[in-house]
Design an enzyme around this catalytic site. Structure first.
Site, short mmCIF file in Angstrom:
data_model
loop_
_atom_site.label_atom_id
_atom_site.label_comp_id
_atom_site.label_asym_id
_atom_site.label_seq_id
_atom_site.Cartn_x
_atom_site.Cartn_y
_atom_site.Cartn_z
N CYS A 1 -4.74 -41.74 14.94
CA CYS A 1 -5.42 -41.68 13.65
C CYS A 1 -6.89 -41.92 13.87
CB CYS A 1 -4.82 -42.66 12.64
SG CYS A 1 -4.56 -44.33 13.24
N SER A 2 -7.33 -43.14 13.81
CA SER A 2 -8.76 -43.39 14.01
C SER A 2 -8.98 -44.83 14.41
CB SER A 2 -9.54 -43.07 12.74
OG SER A 2 -8.98 -43.80 11.67
N CYS A 3 -8.08 -45.37 15.23
CA CYS A 3 -8.24 -46.74 15.70
C CYS A 3 -9.57 -46.84 16.44
CB CYS A 3 -7.10 -47.14 16.63
SG CYS A 3 -5.49 -47.03 15.82
N CYS B 1 -9.02 -41.66 19.49
CA CYS B 1 -7.73 -42.11 18.96
C CYS B 1 -7.02 -40.87 18.46
CB CYS B 1 -7.90 -43.11 17.82
SG CYS B 1 -6.32 -43.53 17.07
#
Lengths: 219, 123
Positions: free
Chosen positions: A122-124, A119
């Site tokens: 961000c950090s999906c 991702c």
């Protein structure tokens, strides 16, 4: 193995040098308590619900969910087809649904193509099937390099693929998350789905690993 | 057994962070609280998940962030603070004042007693 640890501006690592108080809150600890205080005063949060969320993600939701999905896809071709066509529904049928209403897509590794998930935004991450992301998944180093140099990143994870294997990188979003279905290891004919699931590592479902080989383990 | 146990000189040079499978996902309780707050507020409709992702993205892309993600939850908390300020739920001054109040309360609380906001001597 020596790793480099950088610390944020609030400096978690120099607390020891400070004079000793009975209690001390770091800026981050105090900030979170402050947010909780405001939100509680406004009646926006239910403390019991907060505890339940932490408990769920610390203990109940983890990569075992995803491993069961993968094992079922290996064992049942109908399920594999459904997973390919509509991963959101196929995964939900096993009781694993996302809390953010996100859609799922399953990407299948083959000898021709290896899939890797990142991702860059961000950090999906597919929480419902993999739990919370590992530290490296959230790090800028991985988020940038997975796209620029996927083969190098895989090498660092100890995965070397034949030159002829294409690497596809999937960039997750808030709406769409990916689950990699690794290739089924050789020598697992007749294994139960529970046994198969033991071979499915978290990293293999992100694409930074392969399913464990069966050498040295009894079914 | 798993492929991620292998380390290489390249790994160390580049500092790609590693975490073994099964590592605790939260290093400290405040991280778990911040995470739960975010999930909970979204479920209550305070903000949309897209709005959250955009806010978090802004924070994690700041140039001063650690390459290995060590300050990821610092970014998380900053993102949550900004989003709640934007939404008019909690303005930054109020939160900062409360933050300092909690810190004074902690210092004023003897070890072994629960830390409560009322222990802030300036309150």
């Amino acid at each position: 193995m020596s790793t480099h640890h950088h610390h944020g501006a609030d400096g978690h690592d120099h607390d020891h040098d400070h004079h000793h108080h009975d209690n001390h809150y770091s800026d981050m600890q105090a900030r979170v308590r402050a947010l909780e205080t405001v939100l509680t005063e406004k009646g926006l949060i239910d403390p019991a619900a907060l505890d339940a969320i932490v408990e769920t993600y610390e203990t109940r939701v983890g990569p075992r969910n995803g491993a069961l999905v993968v094992a079922r896809a290996w064992a049942e071709s109908d399920f594999a087809d459904w997973l390919k066509r509509d991963a959101t529904a196929a995964i939900a049928s096993m009781g694993f649904t996302g809390r953010q209403g996100e859609h799922m897509r399953a990407v299948f590794n083959t000898t021709e193509t290896h899939n890797l998930v990142v991702c860059t935004l961000c950090s999906c991450y597919p929480w419902a099937v993999l739990g919370l992301p590992p530290v490296w998944y959230k790090a800028p180093a991985y988020r940038s390099r997975a796209v620029i140099d996927p083969r190098g990143v895989l090498a660092e994870f100890g995965v070397s693929l034949p030159e002829t294997t294409k690497i596809r990188v999937w960039d997750s979003t808030a709406e769409l998350r990916y689950l990699v279905v690794p290739e089924r290891p050789e020598g697992t004919e007749g294994w139960t789905q529970e046994e198969l699931a033991d071979l499915v590592t978290r990293d293999s479902m992100i694409g930074t690993g392969l399913a464990s080989s069966v050498k040295g383990r009894a079914p | 057994m798993s492929q991620c146990e292998t380390s290489s000189p390249f790994t160390e040079a580049e500092g790609l962070p590693r975490s073994a499978e099964g590592d605790p996902v939260f290093a400290e309780p405040w991280q778990a609280q911040a995470f739960a707050l975010t999930v909970h507020l979204h479920e209550r409709g305070v903000f949309g998940w897209n709005e959250w992702a955009a806010s978090l993205s802004r924070e994690v892309h700041r140039p001063e962030r650690a390459r290995d993600g060590a300050d990821y939850f610092d970014a998380w908390v900053a993102a949550l603070s900004h989003l709640l300020a934007e939404k008019g739920v909690a303005d930054q001054e109020t939160v900062l004042a409360l933050q300092h109040s909690w810190q004074r309360a902690a210092e004023a609380t003897p070890h072994g007693s629960p830390i409560v906001l009322e222990n802030d001597p300036l309150r």
